[in-house]
Design a protein around this motif. Structure first.
Motif, PDB file in Angstrom:
ATOM      1  N   ALA A 340      -2.499  -0.379   5.612  1.00  0.00           N
ATOM      2  CA  ALA A 340      -2.863   0.820   6.381  1.00  0.00           C
ATOM      3  C   ALA A 340      -4.295   1.275   6.114  1.00  0.00           C
ATOM      4  O   ALA A 340      -4.846   2.076   6.879  1.00  0.00           O
ATOM      5  CB  ALA A 340      -1.899   1.963   6.058  1.00  0.00           C
ATOM      6  N   LEU A 341      -4.918   0.770   5.057  1.00  0.00           N
ATOM      7  CA  LEU A 341      -6.299   1.188   4.760  1.00  0.00           C
ATOM      8  C   LEU A 341      -7.241   0.675   5.840  1.00  0.00           C
ATOM      9  O   LEU A 341      -7.115  -0.484   6.275  1.00  0.00           O
ATOM     10  CB  LEU A 341      -6.748   0.653   3.405  1.00  0.00           C
ATOM     11  N   PRO A 342      -8.242   1.493   6.268  1.00  0.00           N
ATOM     12  CA  PRO A 342      -9.241   1.009   7.237  1.00  0.00           C
ATOM     13  C   PRO A 342     -10.172   0.004   6.579  1.00  0.00           C
ATOM     14  O   PRO A 342     -10.193  -0.122   5.351  1.00  0.00           O
ATOM     15  CB  PRO A 342      -9.988   2.287   7.637  1.00  0.00           C
ATOM     16  N   PRO A 343     -10.957  -0.712   7.384  1.00  0.00           N
ATOM     17  CA  PRO A 343     -11.905  -1.683   6.803  1.00  0.00           C
ATOM     18  C   PRO A 343     -12.898  -0.986   5.885  1.00  0.00           C
ATOM     19  O   PRO A 343     -13.160   0.208   5.983  1.00  0.00           O
ATOM     20  CB  PRO A 343     -12.603  -2.278   8.031  1.00  0.00           C
ATOM     21  N   ASP A 344     -13.509  -1.754   4.983  1.00  0.00           N
ATOM     22  CA  ASP A 344     -14.470  -1.186   4.025  1.00  0.00           C
ATOM     23  C   ASP A 344     -15.721  -0.648   4.695  1.00  0.00           C
ATOM     24  O   ASP A 344     -16.476   0.125   4.113  1.00  0.00           O
ATOM     25  CB  ASP A 344     -14.880  -2.254   3.009  1.00  0.00           C
ATOM     26  N   THR A 345     -15.989  -1.044   5.923  1.00  0.00           N
ATOM     27  CA  THR A 345     -17.189  -0.553   6.619  1.00  0.00           C
ATOM     28  C   THR A 345     -17.066   0.897   7.010  1.00  0.00           C
ATOM     29  O   THR A 345     -18.035   1.536   7.376  1.00  0.00           O
ATOM     30  CB  THR A 345     -17.450  -1.391   7.881  1.00  0.00           C
ATOM     31  N   VAL A 346     -15.864   1.439   6.984  1.00  0.00           N
ATOM     32  CA  VAL A 346     -15.637   2.851   7.302  1.00  0.00           C
ATOM     33  C   VAL A 346     -15.445   3.605   6.004  1.00  0.00           C
ATOM     34  O   VAL A 346     -14.479   3.358   5.274  1.00  0.00           O
ATOM     35  CB  VAL A 346     -14.397   3.024   8.220  1.00  0.00           C
ATOM     36  N   ASP A 347     -16.382   4.532   5.723  1.00  0.00           N
ATOM     37  CA  ASP A 347     -16.330   5.281   4.463  1.00  0.00           C
ATOM     38  C   ASP A 347     -16.142   4.322   3.305  1.00  0.00           C
ATOM     39  O   ASP A 347     -15.241   4.461   2.486  1.00  0.00           O
ATOM     40  CB  ASP A 347     -15.213   6.321   4.510  1.00  0.00           C
ATOM     41  N   GLY A 348     -17.005   3.319   3.234  1.00  0.00           N
ATOM     42  CA  GLY A 348     -16.822   2.165   2.378  1.00  0.00           C
ATOM     43  C   GLY A 348     -16.559   2.474   0.921  1.00  0.00           C
ATOM     44  O   GLY A 348     -15.678   1.873   0.308  1.00  0.00           O
ATOM     45  N   ALA A 349     -17.324   3.387   0.313  1.00  0.00           N
ATOM     46  CA  ALA A 349     -17.201   3.608  -1.133  1.00  0.00           C
ATOM     47  C   ALA A 349     -15.806   4.082  -1.505  1.00  0.00           C
ATOM     48  O   ALA A 349     -15.169   3.552  -2.409  1.00  0.00           O
ATOM     49  CB  ALA A 349     -18.255   4.613  -1.592  1.00  0.00           C
ATOM     50  N   ALA A 350     -15.297   5.101  -0.782  1.00  0.00           N
ATOM     51  CA  ALA A 350     -13.990   5.659  -1.114  1.00  0.00           C
ATOM     52  C   ALA A 350     -12.874   4.660  -0.856  1.00  0.00           C
ATOM     53  O   ALA A 350     -11.971   4.469  -1.671  1.00  0.00           O
ATOM     54  CB  ALA A 350     -13.767   6.940  -0.318  1.00  0.00           C
ATOM     55  N   HIS A 351     -12.882   4.005   0.297  1.00  0.00           N
ATOM     56  CA  HIS A 351     -11.793   3.087   0.646  1.00  0.00           C
ATOM     57  C   HIS A 351     -11.808   1.840  -0.213  1.00  0.00           C
ATOM     58  O   HIS A 351     -10.753   1.292  -0.550  1.00  0.00           O
ATOM     59  CB  HIS A 351     -11.864   2.733   2.124  1.00  0.00           C
TER      60      HIS A 351
END
Length: 380
Positions: A340-351
């Protein structure tokens, strides 16, 4: 009949012809040096300086007594001056009187011999430093009074030399000069030196210069390579300090365009340095900024891992009594959360930090399940 014909002819003439403009008369003398020796045979040029038309209007040669005279139509929209050239230097008169009823008959054009060694002194120097503008820069305006105390015109040694100079802070940017006793084009800047390129006749001349100081220019050094008997520094910022020579703060506050300036006055000797210290805004350099970003990033990742780190009690419970079915259920939940996690390119540091934490939990649970299965002989 003749009178009637003359009246008709007069009526048809243009008004400009019927009523000619009044005539201005001017006369004067060209004198050489402090002894005022009449200069014969010199060409004197009459100039008109108007909003729409300007340039030479007439010329005349001086007689044996150095005298000249002009007459020209009145023009209330223009100024009139006369000039004479001597030893390659052009000398200018003050504006001529233009009242037709009172001819200007005492115009004096004084010319001088020249010298490339005649000293020119700084009679007074007024430095006005404003507080920072919206962009953090400060505007500085200087009024300088030059004095040639001799009886010859100071000229430059060669085309690369100046007739006078003064030093300004090295941080100064955006230099300009104002028209005054010398034209703006006769004043230039070379690094930390302001140069006068025009000849300087005997007497006093005033020049006005302006430059800006960048926001980080906290310490300003004004170096003097000659004695100056009249130095005035006006600063708008209450926190600014001024030291050097005999400069000291006066009891009075100067108000310029409604803004108060503290006033420091004194004299300096050759070799003195007047130091003006002004407040500088606190700004992080590039290295500090990068370091701060890295520290914030580490803190963010560490905080995120700490939030998503599995508590030690459940792991102990799994090691001591969780069934294989419970471990498999929790592994499935972790797989769902990871998916369910979005790709790392979206809010990369937190995710990325959250993905790492969940993956670590999943690895720990898989290891626990493997140990459990090993102890039970492979039976779930």
């Amino acid at each position: 009949m003749r009178c009637a014909l003359l009246a008709l002819l007069m009526a048809g003439l243009p008004a400009a012809v019927a009523a000619q403009a009044p005539v201005i008369r001017a006369a004067g003398q060209v004198l050489r040096g402090p002894d005022a020796v009449p200069l014969a045979g010199t060409t004197v040029v009459l100039h008109r300086i108007g909003r729409e038309v300007q340039g030479p209007l007439d010329s005349a040669r001086t007689d044996g007594a150095g005298r000249f005279r002009f007459q020209f139509p009145a023009d209330t929209t223009s100024l009139f001056i006369v000039t004479a050239r001597y030893q390659g230097i052009e000398y200018f008169s003050n504006p001529l009187a233009t009242n037709p009823a009172r001819p200007d008959s005492a115009v004096i054009l004084q010319v001088f011999d020249t010298s490339s060694t005649q000293p020119v002194h700084t009679e007074a120097r007024h430095i006005v430093i404003a507080k920072p503008g919206d962009d953090g820069t400060r505007t500085v305006v200087e009024l300088l009074v030059l004095n040639n105390p001799g009886d010859v015109t100071r000229v430059a040694r060669d085309s690369t030399s100046s007739t006078w100079h003064v030093l300004i802070p090295q941080q100064a940017v955006g230099f300009s000069a104002e028209d005054g006793d010398l034209s703006a084009g006769a004043v230039d800047r070379n690094m930390d030196s302001v140069l006068v390129l025009a000849p300087l006749a005997p007497g006093e001349r005033q020049i006005t210069i302006q430059y800006h100081l960048p926001p980080n220019a906290g310490r300003l050094e004004y170096r003097f390579d000659e004695a100056d008997n009249g130095v005035n520094v006006l600063v708008e910022e209450p926190e600014a300090t001024v030291v050097g020579g005999t400069l000291a703060q006066t009891d009075s506050v100067s108000v310029i365009q409604g803004r108060p300036f503290r006033h420091f006055n004194g004299v300096v000797d050759s070799g003195d340095v007047v130091v003006v210290t002004v407040p500088t805004p606190f700004r992080l350099g590039a290295g500090w900024l990068i370091g701060l970003i890295v520290l914030l990033g580490v803190a963010l990742v560490a905080g995120t891992v700490r939030v998503f780190r599995p508590p030690s009690a459940p792991r102990a419970e799994a090691a001591s009594g969780n069934s294989a079915e419970e471990l498999l259920r929790r592994l499935a939940e972790l797989d769902d959360e990871l998916e369910a996690l979005p790709p790392d390119t979206v809010d990369g540091a937190a995710h990325s930090a959250q993905r790492m934490a969940l993956s670590a939990q999943r690895s720990a649970l898989k290891a626990e399940l493997a140990r459990l299965l090993a102890r039970s002989g492979g039976r779930a």
